[in-house]
Write a protein that holds these residues in place. Sequence first.
Motif, short mmCIF file in Angstrom:
data_model
loop_
_atom_site.label_atom_id
_atom_site.label_comp_id
_atom_site.label_asym_id
_atom_site.label_seq_id
_atom_site.Cartn_x
_atom_site.Cartn_y
_atom_site.Cartn_z
N SER A 105 50.80 -19.49 8.12
CA SER A 105 51.60 -19.71 9.30
C SER A 105 50.49 -20.14 10.35
CB SER A 105 52.22 -18.30 9.64
OG SER A 105 53.17 -17.93 8.62
N SER A 106 49.52 -19.90 10.23
CA SER A 106 48.23 -20.07 11.25
C SER A 106 48.10 -21.49 11.26
CB SER A 106 46.94 -19.33 10.59
OG SER A 106 47.15 -18.00 10.74
N HIS A 107 47.92 -22.33 10.01
CA HIS A 107 47.70 -23.69 9.84
C HIS A 107 48.74 -24.41 10.45
CE1 HIS A 107 43.98 -23.16 7.27
NE2 HIS A 107 43.76 -22.51 8.40
N VAL A 132 37.00 -28.12 13.82
CA VAL A 132 36.16 -28.08 12.40
C VAL A 132 35.44 -26.87 12.22
CG1 VAL A 132 34.03 -29.04 11.44
CG2 VAL A 132 35.73 -30.59 12.58
N THR A 133 34.88 -26.10 12.99
CA THR A 133 34.26 -24.87 13.29
C THR A 133 35.07 -23.67 13.01
OG1 THR A 133 33.81 -24.78 15.43
CG2 THR A 133 32.08 -25.87 14.35
N LYS A 134 35.96 -23.82 13.54
CA LYS A 134 36.77 -22.45 13.91
C LYS A 134 38.28 -22.45 13.30
CE LYS A 134 34.60 -20.00 17.54
NZ LYS A 134 34.66 -19.07 18.69
N VAL A 135 38.58 -23.71 12.39
CA VAL A 135 40.04 -23.75 11.95
C VAL A 135 39.76 -24.18 10.19
CG1 VAL A 135 42.12 -24.61 11.75
CG2 VAL A 135 41.32 -23.88 14.03
N LEU A 136 39.14 -25.30 10.30
CA LEU A 136 38.79 -26.10 9.12
C LEU A 136 37.89 -25.63 8.10
CD1 LEU A 136 39.26 -29.98 10.10
CD2 LEU A 136 41.12 -28.33 9.19
N PHE A 274 37.49 -16.44 14.80
CA PHE A 274 37.86 -17.45 13.64
C PHE A 274 39.33 -17.33 13.37
CE2 PHE A 274 33.22 -17.91 11.56
CZ PHE A 274 33.07 -18.65 12.28
N SER A 275 39.86 -18.64 13.77
CA SER A 275 41.55 -18.64 13.36
C SER A 275 41.81 -18.84 11.82
CB SER A 275 42.22 -19.64 14.55
OG SER A 275 43.59 -19.60 14.15
N LEU A 276 41.43 -17.95 11.10
CA LEU A 276 41.51 -18.32 9.66
C LEU A 276 43.16 -17.74 9.05
CD1 LEU A 276 39.85 -15.56 7.18
CD2 LEU A 276 41.16 -15.08 9.47
#
Length: 426
Positions: A105-107, A132-136, A274-276
């Motif tokens: 759901s986050s992505h 890049v740093t906080k999602v991918l 981080f939005s993991l």
Amino acid sequence: MESFSLILAIVVVTALAFDFTNGFHDTANAMATTISTGALKPKVAVAMSAVLNLVGAFLSVEVANTISKGLVDEAGIRPEVIFAALVGAILWNLLTWLVGLPSSSSHALMGGLIGATVASAGFGAVHGDVLVTKVLIPAIAAPLVAGVAAMFATRLTYRLGRDADGKASAKGYRAGQIASAGLVSLAHGTNDAQKTMGIITLALVAGGTLAPDSDPPMWVILSAGIAIALGTYLGGWRIIRTMGKGLTDLRPQQGFAAQTSAATVILASSHLGFSLSTTHSVSGAVMGAGLGRKGGVVRWSTATRMFVAWGLTLPAAALVAAVAEWVCGFGDWGTALVAVFLVASSAAIWKISRREVVDHTNVNDHDVPGEEPSGVVTQAIAAVTPPPACTVGEEATAGTAGEELAAAIPAPAPTDPASPPARTTV
């Protein structure tokens, strides 16, 4: 509060609707293993998860700030852009729920926000370094770290408990599994509920109601926590079945190890902003726990479908959101058309789901497509080989291989009493 326009009200309601779908879509993250191992009854499990999701929503705002302040440029973002982003995220959530795939759901939300922003303001409005740093990077690292941690935790758990009393140890692991499931629910609230807070805060800034760089107001935190808790209580039973039974067969020791590992990763990521994806973390931990037990099997056909869904989440949600933003650009009638499309599509997906109902009464039925049972040769060898010393929790299943082989071999046809006996050659 300066003003609260109609479009801003629509965005807030749509954001809470996304939060609701996030809740029932991600219930499996916290409670699938607990339900599949029988540690908690299904309805009790989702009620517990709902309460802890609500509590977790109040523990931090770091992830919310990442979304509202870091991912896209606040300048030039209109409320219609946020609305289009939510349309892409909601539709992807519902489609993957329909087919029982534990996607992120986050992505979906990140993809929707990026697609709508690019369609409205161009690629320059997306902060690539934050993406890049906080999602991918967390998207790739989280399932790997959680999976490796769960695999070693499972092996350690079996090793430490190999000499313990079976019944007492089983009760202890079930209690530990309930506690770790609660920890995952709490962690889910600190991470996923904040994403909706960030989206609403971004919309309020875009609509001129909040000053730039503002933290989420208390009413935003409360409403987002309640929405995700209600969605969690409904239970995404289709995804719970896939996570609990479709990837691997878990025992209490494995469930405890998987949930503890996933909760640790999620809480650490929330603290760092981080939005993991909690789905990625828990799925990786479940597969790691499956590989950690001797003789454990991961159903790679199901895992492959899940990996494909993960890869499609960002671009698919971004594409739908970009088209929605383009239609919204025609004015109020375009926004109304997108809203009607969202409602109609959601209703159609729900109606299709009624053809095969999955709920708390049949969530543990083991009729998962893509199941990969052991071959007959493997079962035969297991049936005639003296069993090794069992670890705790395995005694009850030590003799199942022979029973499964006997069930797999068809019984001889009954003999007709009137026919002559068959000749036996010596």
